[in-house]
Structures are given as C-alpha cells and as structure tokens.
Enzyme design. Structure first.
Site, short mmCIF file in Angstrom:
data_model
loop_
_atom_site.label_atom_id
_atom_site.label_comp_id
_atom_site.label_asym_id
_atom_site.label_seq_id
_atom_site.Cartn_x
_atom_site.Cartn_y
_atom_site.Cartn_z
N SER A 29 -7.41 6.56 -0.05
CA SER A 29 -6.41 6.18 -0.15
C SER A 29 -5.71 6.88 -1.56
CB SER A 29 -5.87 5.28 0.12
OG SER A 29 -5.91 4.24 1.19
N ASN A 33 -13.72 4.78 3.13
CA ASN A 33 -13.87 4.18 2.08
C ASN A 33 -15.46 3.91 2.24
OD1 ASN A 33 -12.48 4.50 0.19
ND2 ASN A 33 -11.81 2.32 0.09
N HIS A 91 1.11 -1.12 0.50
CA HIS A 91 0.13 0.37 -0.17
C HIS A 91 0.75 0.97 -0.33
CE1 HIS A 91 -2.92 3.09 1.97
NE2 HIS A 91 -4.10 2.46 0.90
#
Length: 367
Positions: free
Chosen positions: A246, A181, A90
């Site tokens: 993100s 989210n 990530h």
C-alpha cells in the site's frame, strides 16, 4: 465468508509535539529517493490524485489545503459526502505519503508530491463490500478529470472493477495499484487489480533496498518502491509507522503526479513508460518477478532522456536509459499500457456472490 484485514504491526505516534519535530527525520525514503532534488524540479502542482481508500481525515495539519471535496460511495445519498470520513486510518496514511504538506519549519510528513491535490473517495473499511462501490469511485475520479488513481487495496478478479478500470484507462488516467502482500500465514491478498494489464503494479522494498518478504512477486510486478517502516499521517492528527505494498503504491502515485506536472503533454502510458524505463535495475539483470523493471528513481524519471513509445501505444520500444519494454511480462509478451487504469491495492478483493468483494488494505501498521 468474512473479510479479514491484512495483519500489520502498527506503531502509532499520536500527536506529541516532540514527535512531530522528528517525524521528517524518520521519513528515510525521502533521502533514498532524493526527493529534495526532485522538488527543485516540481512538487506536483496542478495534478490531482484520486485516493480510493477508507477516506481521509480533513483536520490533519499536514494535509491542510491538500484535499478536494470527494465522495463516500457507502452512503445511499452520494451528493453530500466528501470522502473525509476516514473509518480506518488507512486512507489518511496514504494521503500523507502522496501529498503531505508538513507544517511549521520542516515538521510533519512531507509527501512525494506536496503541491498535488488529493481527491478522497471513501469505500468503507476493510472487509466485504459491493464491487459497485469501487466502480462508483472510479467513475467519480473520471468525472473529476484526475491525473492519477491510487488504489492501495486488492483482491480477486472482479469484472465490474475491471470494466471500471478500462473506462479510466480510456480517460488517460495513470492507474497505480499494489502488487499485494503475502502475510505471515501464507495468505496472498491484493493481487487484483494489480494483475490487470492496464495497471502499474508496485512491489515494496525496505531500507536495505531488497524486496520486502511481504511483497508478492510475479509477472504482474512492474516497479518496486519503498514499503518498509514508512512514516505517515495518522487519523486524529498524529503519525504512524507502517509498511507494505500500500505504502509503496502511494509513493509511486506521488512520483506519477510529479511526472505529470513536469511533462503535462505526456499520455498516461508515456508517464508509466518513463517511470519504468528510468528505474534502477535490481535483482537479475533486466525485468524480474520481484522488482519488476527495478527500483523507482524519481529524479531520473523527471530528467532522463527516454525514447518515446511507438505510435500504437504498446510499450515495446527499449528506452534510452535501460529497462525493457514497459509492461512486458516474463514470457516476453508486451503488456498493453495505452492508457493506464486504476488498480486497487492494499489488500484483497474476493468476489462474493458476484456482488460483494472483500478488500484487504495492503499495509502493516507498527504500534
């Protein structure tokens, strides 16, 4: 209670040379944001963006010369770590979005601020972790005098994290976090630290310039940025397509770096004011709970004539180019932004026994 990573569709494109040659073409958001025009003004040189995430792969060709020696807060001995032990991938993706350099002649991922530096701060992968890891990460960013803190993760309210954010605000750091989210089964992860008043909370929109269905809406949303089908760097030297708040957060952090490079005399609050005041209004007229003050407009943020904030530092003045007061909530009350604070974005923080927090990275990997 076990931590769960936010579900993502992940399309990993690992290392094929032919793919690397077409990677830039798949970065649709570069055209949407007119990044080439913005880069004629500045590429973010002289600004450091702290990336509180899973670490960053230091060997990716598109991140060559982008990384500073960082920190791994998970290790008991913090002195010898550099934040480049990416356990998830990530962080590597976020680093490419912020400051990817590409490689060769127009190949690879180009970041929003390709001349900025990344300070990688690893806090482990998704799941439960002590909130002290996040506090150490923020303290380290403050010590290194960064200009922006990117937090593409989130969760529940946590006073330890909030206290660290206040310290970063006092240090005049632009704090950017995901709005969060909302996944397919109704889990709303990642609303903090994006809900803290000190943080610039970012929602995600797709190629159609409509707010993404996954993007959490509410009075905490300040700005919207591209967050669908985002091509970026992958751990191991390849590429991947992902989406979520993100990614949108990393794009705004890159834009904040550009503004800080172009206007080095602006305070963090003034940088955020410029970003929100120059946004393209979307949805209902004025600020709304889906788009905040509107869609990020990087070129206008670098060129527009924007009325300054009042001397008190509270964003209550109407700027020259549209947009209501920076940080104003839907009830009409102003949101203090005297100095911004780092927000954790990308997932959800859930306080566990006052010690551990479940962090969810707010991103969908397509694969």
């Amino acid at each position: 209670m076990a931590g769960a990573a936010v579900a993502l569709t992940m399309v990993a494109v690992t290392g094929a040379p032919a793919m690397a040659d077409t990677t830039r073409d798949r970065q649709w958001y570069l055209g949407d944001l007119k990044v080439a025009e913005a880069h004629k003004i500045t590429k973010g040189a002289g600004v450091t963006v702290a990336l509180i995430d899973t670490g960053v792969d230091p060997d990716h060709p598109d991140l060559a010369d982008a990384l500073l020696p960082g920190l791994n807060t998970v290790e008991s001995d913090l002195s010898g770590t550099k934040g480049t032990e990416d356990v998830d991938g990530h962080g590597t993706a976020m680093a490419g979005i912020v400051a990817g350099r590409g490689h060769g002649s127009g190949a690879g991922v180009l970041g929003i601020a390709p001349a900025a530096k990344i300070l990688p701060i690893a806090t482990g992968g998704s799941g439960f972790k002590p909130s002290s890891y996040i506090a150490k990460a923020v303290d380290f960013a403050i010590q290194r005098h960064v200009g922006v803190i990117n937090m593409s993760f989130g969760g529940a309210d946590d006073e330890t994290v909030h206290a660290a954010i206040r310290k970063a605000q006092a240090a005049d750091i632009v704090l950017v976090a995901a709005a969060g989210n909302d996944d397919a089964i109704g889990n709303s992860a990642g609303q903090y630290p994006g809900r803290y008043l000190e943080v610039l909370a970012v929602g995600a929109y797709g190629k159609d310039r409509k707010i993404a269905s996954i993007s959490i809406v509410g009075p905490h949303v300040d700005l919207a940025a591209p967050g669908g089908q985002i091509m970026s760097t992958a751990k191991g030297g390849g590429y991947e397509v992902s989406g979520g708040t993100s990614d949108a957060t990393a794009i705004v952090s890159g834009a904040a770096a550009l503004v800080r490079a172009k206007f080095p005399g602006l305070s963090a609050a003034e940088v955020v004011h410029r970003l929100t005041a120059t946004a393209d209004d979307a949805g209902p007229a004025g600020r709304d709970d889906a788009y905040g003050y509107g869609l990020l407009n990087v070129v206008k943020a670098l060129t527009a004539d924007v009325a300054p904030l009042p001397s008190g530092g509270v964003a209550s003045a109407v700027p020259t180019q549209a947009a209501p007061p920076v940080g104003a909530e839907s009830d009409g009350l102003p949101k203090p932004v005297g100095v911004l604070v780092p927000a954790l974005i990308g997932g959800g923080l859930v306080l566990l026994g006052g010690v551990a927090a479940a962090v969810f990275w707010v991103r969908r990997r397509s694969g």
